[in-house]
Write a protein that holds these residues in place. Structure first.
Motif, PDB file in Angstrom:
ATOM      1  N   LEU A  67       5.667  11.949  -4.408  1.00 25.14           N
ATOM      2  CA  LEU A  67       6.514  12.341  -5.537  1.00 25.14           C
ATOM      3  C   LEU A  67       5.758  13.241  -6.506  1.00 25.14           C
ATOM      4  CD1 LEU A  67       8.250   8.901  -6.224  1.00 25.14           C
ATOM      5  CD2 LEU A  67       9.387  10.985  -5.401  1.00 25.14           C
ATOM      6  N   GLU A  68       4.483  12.935  -6.727  1.00 24.58           N
ATOM      7  CA  GLU A  68       3.685  13.753  -7.641  1.00 24.58           C
ATOM      8  C   GLU A  68       3.486  15.152  -7.080  1.00 24.58           C
ATOM      9  OE1 GLU A  68       0.251  11.343  -8.052  1.00 24.58           O
ATOM     10  OE2 GLU A  68       1.190   9.981  -9.514  1.00 24.58           O
ATOM     11  N   GLU A  69       3.308  15.262  -5.771  1.00 28.32           N
ATOM     12  CA  GLU A  69       3.179  16.579  -5.144  1.00 28.32           C
ATOM     13  C   GLU A  69       4.472  17.382  -5.339  1.00 28.32           C
ATOM     14  OE1 GLU A  69       2.166  16.126  -1.066  1.00 28.32           O
ATOM     15  OE2 GLU A  69       0.246  15.138  -1.480  1.00 28.32           O
ATOM     16  N   ARG A  70       5.586  16.692  -5.167  1.00 25.18           N
ATOM     17  CA  ARG A  70       6.878  17.359  -5.374  1.00 25.18           C
ATOM     18  C   ARG A  70       7.009  17.823  -6.815  1.00 25.18           C
ATOM     19  NH1 ARG A  70      12.080  13.697  -5.209  1.00 25.18           N
ATOM     20  NH2 ARG A  70      11.575  13.453  -3.004  1.00 25.18           N
ATOM     21  N   GLN A  71       6.572  16.964  -7.755  1.00 25.90           N
ATOM     22  CA  GLN A  71       6.684  17.274  -9.180  1.00 25.90           C
ATOM     23  C   GLN A  71       5.854  18.484  -9.553  1.00 25.90           C
ATOM     24  OE1 GLN A  71       6.920  14.060 -12.521  1.00 25.90           O
ATOM     25  NE2 GLN A  71       4.777  14.514 -12.256  1.00 25.90           N
ATOM     26  N   GLU A  94       0.816  -1.211   0.000  1.00 24.50           N
ATOM     27  CA  GLU A  94       0.000   0.000   0.000  1.00 24.50           C
ATOM     28  C   GLU A  94       0.854   1.267   0.000  1.00 24.50           C
ATOM     29  OE1 GLU A  94      -2.382  -0.420   3.464  1.00 24.50           O
ATOM     30  OE2 GLU A  94      -3.442  -2.204   2.721  1.00 24.50           O
ATOM     31  N   GLN A  95       2.093   1.145   0.459  1.00 24.87           N
ATOM     32  CA  GLN A  95       2.970   2.310   0.537  1.00 24.87           C
ATOM     33  C   GLN A  95       3.429   2.792  -0.834  1.00 24.87           C
ATOM     34  OE1 GLN A  95       3.846   4.139   3.162  1.00 24.87           O
ATOM     35  NE2 GLN A  95       2.912   2.900   4.783  1.00 24.87           N
ATOM     36  N   ALA A  96       3.396   1.914  -1.835  1.00 21.97           N
ATOM     37  CA  ALA A  96       3.848   2.311  -3.174  1.00 21.97           C
ATOM     38  C   ALA A  96       3.021   3.477  -3.705  1.00 21.97           C
ATOM     39  CB  ALA A  96       3.779   1.119  -4.122  1.00 21.97           C
ATOM     40  N   GLU A  97       1.689   3.396  -3.561  1.00 21.53           N
ATOM     41  CA  GLU A  97       0.824   4.474  -4.036  1.00 21.53           C
ATOM     42  C   GLU A  97       1.054   5.751  -3.235  1.00 21.53           C
ATOM     43  OE1 GLU A  97      -1.072   4.609  -6.692  1.00 21.53           O
ATOM     44  OE2 GLU A  97      -0.364   2.587  -7.198  1.00 21.53           O
ATOM     45  N   ARG A  98       1.308   5.607  -1.943  1.00 16.73           N
ATOM     46  CA  ARG A  98       1.551   6.774  -1.105  1.00 16.73           C
ATOM     47  C   ARG A  98       2.858   7.468  -1.504  1.00 16.73           C
ATOM     48  NH1 ARG A  98       0.027   3.799   4.644  1.00 16.73           N
ATOM     49  NH2 ARG A  98      -2.150   3.325   4.107  1.00 16.73           N
ATOM     50  N   ILE A  99       3.868   6.672  -1.795  1.00 14.10           N
ATOM     51  CA  ILE A  99       5.145   7.242  -2.236  1.00 14.10           C
ATOM     52  C   ILE A  99       4.969   7.986  -3.545  1.00 14.10           C
ATOM     53  CG2 ILE A  99       7.461   6.640  -3.084  1.00 14.10           C
ATOM     54  CD1 ILE A  99       7.346   4.266  -1.049  1.00 14.10           C
ATOM     55  N   LEU A 100       4.237   7.379  -4.478  1.00 12.00           N
ATOM     56  CA  LEU A 100       3.985   8.045  -5.748  1.00 12.00           C
ATOM     57  C   LEU A 100       3.211   9.350  -5.532  1.00 12.00           C
ATOM     58  CD1 LEU A 100       3.089   4.991  -8.000  1.00 12.00           C
ATOM     59  CD2 LEU A 100       4.938   6.623  -8.414  1.00 12.00           C
ATOM     60  N   GLY A 101       2.284   9.356  -4.578  1.00 11.36           N
ATOM     61  CA  GLY A 101       1.524  10.569  -4.285  1.00 11.36           C
ATOM     62  C   GLY A 101       2.443  11.685  -3.811  1.00 11.36           C
TER      63      GLY A 101
END
Length: 466
Positions: free
Chosen positions: A460-464, A451-458
């Motif tokens: 990263l997307e905020e940073r982007q 479940e942490q994979a989606e959270r990490i991507l979230g």
């Protein structure tokens, strides 16, 4: 030898834990064979709608009355006394079968190819099923994961071949009667069940011994345990056909020159008297080339031409949670892997290194089971230390109660790379903050770390976007 149960004698079948990947596979195949099927799970799951559409009567929440007119009850290893439906089945004197016994009944009338091993069995089973389906053989198959390339974890085919993942965790693979057996590797695992490494090896020996006269045993020659089994079976069962595969010079199916080719992996495959083929797959890492080589050996035994076998293997894109690409954001690629043994972790990290190239590899690891962490924490630390940074969540207990003194700190103490313990709520931010464009982040473990994979991507997307 364990009694085999004929499908036609089972009557109405009720499955406990029917939403689980293993039990749902049995339900799918029984429904396809025309049995009256019902089942219960503790919670509503997407797979339950699929089973309802196929004709199963499904209940959510265990209650004795859910058994209805069941004559046979199928259970997984996690169903115990105290479950109201299990207790009701016992009180009625119903036939109670382990999931593997239920699956074995659906194999009736087929040529069975069983794939076992401490690691790699899900991917190898899936590769074989996909290859045979692509070749038009229409196999029946049952795999212990949801397979994107296959579309489902189990399917009843029109051909006579049955491909099954054989789970060694509780020795239930001894309930099968294979005609072809693939052993990917044999290592210490599930010691909570077996008690010793020697008992693990003995179970695999007993499994291989189930092969009939002229049966085929395919073993990985690069793995010490599997190779030792091949040597022993050649000595004790000269009536069997025994083949090995691997990078070893004396392997019957020999791999050479492994190398990345774009986003794919390739090698040469030699066998027989100078015969050779190019093997190219979509899965990263030498361990997946080995899995494909096992599939190739099965394909030749099923009568496929080499180019047909390699084409099918090359088109397979993977199983869920086996180096599963979850997405990319801010130039960072995120992968998820089910690895829960040091050898599996090492293989996943080797694949990640190949994909990352000049980038760094960052890992969020979640140990699975207190007993496994107690036995293997040093191996986990050594394998994980191949990453550039490693952060470790607390142990996922699954079916176990805590063991005094056994925590994730046993793993972090042995790390020789950056990182340490991390809490569930802060993990995504910590991993994302430590990565830069070109890096790879992996979530690794058999628990809910996925479940942490989606959270990490979230994150990263905020940073982007900022």
């Amino acid at each position: 030898m364990q009694e085999l149960h004929s499908l036609q004698d089972l009557g109405n079948v009720h499955l406990l834990g029917i939403g689980g990947v293993g039990v749902s596979a049995v339900a799918r195949l029984m429904l396809a064979r025309g049995l009256a099927v019902s089942g219960t799970d503790a919670k509503e799951l997407p797979v339950l709608d699929d089973l309802r559409a196929a004709g199963a009567r499904i209940a959510v929440g265990y209650a004795a009355e859910n058994l209805g007119d069941a004559e046979t009850v199928v259970i997984s290893s996690i169903i115990k006394a105290g479950n109201p439906e299990y207790d009701e089945a016992v009180s009625r004197g119903l036939r109670i079968l382990h999931r593997s016994e239920g699956l074995a009944s659906t194999m009736e009338g087929h040529r069975v190819i069983a794939v076992a091993g401490t690691h790699g069995k899900t991917t190898t089973t899936s590769l074989i099923a996909y290859m045979l389906r692509a070749a038009g053989i229409s196999p029946t198959f049952a795999v212990g994961a949801n397979i994107v390339s296959l579309g489902v974890n189990a399917e009843y085919g029109q051909g006579r071949v049955f491909v099954a993942e054989a789970d060694e965790s509780d020795a239930s693979f001894l309930n099968y009667r294979p005609d072809v057996t693939v052993i990917t590797n044999i290592e210490a695992d599930h010691l909570d069940h077996y008690g010793s490494v020697e008992a693990v090896h003995q179970a695999f020996y007993e499994f291989a011994s189930l092969l009939p006269e002229s049966g085929l045993l395919i073993c990985c020659g690069d793995d010490a345990g599997s190779q030792a089994l091949a040597v022993r079976m050649r000595r004790e069962r000269p009536d069997l056909r025994v083949q090995t595969y691997g990078f070893a010079d004396d392997a019957d199916r020999r791999l050479t020159d492994p190398h990345p080719r774009g986003n794919r992996f390739a090698c040469s495959l030699e066998w027989g008297s100078g015969e050779e083929a190019e093997l190219e797959i979509a899965l990263p890492g030498n361990h997946n080339l080995l899995n494909a080589a096992a599939g190739f050996a099965v394909g030749l035994d099923c009568g496929l031409e080499p180019e047909v076998a390699t084409a099918g293997l090359g088109a397979f894109t993977g199983a869920a949670r086996r180096f599963d690409f979850r997405g990319e954001a801010a130039g960072v690629r995120v992968y998820d892997d089910y690895a829960h043994h040091p050898t599996e972790v090492q293989a996943a990290l080797h694949a990640a290194r190949a994909v990352a190239g000049e980038g760094s590899v960052h890992v969020l690891f979640q140990p699975h089971l207190f007993s496994r962490t107690q036995e293997l924490h040093a191996g986990f630390a050594a394998a994980l230390s191949e990453a550039d940074s490693v952060h470790v969540l607390e142990i996922y207990p699954a079916r176990e109660s805590p063991i005094p003194g056994v925590t994730s700190e046993l793993v972090t103490r042995g790390l020789t790379t950056a990182g340490g313990l991390v809490g569930r709520d802060e993990a995504a931010g910590v991993l994302a903050d430590g990565a830069k464009a070109g890096d790879v982040i992996m979530t690794i473990g058999a628990g809910d770390v996925t479940e942490q994979a989606e959270r990490i991507l979230g994150v990263l997307e905020e940073r982007q976007g900022s």
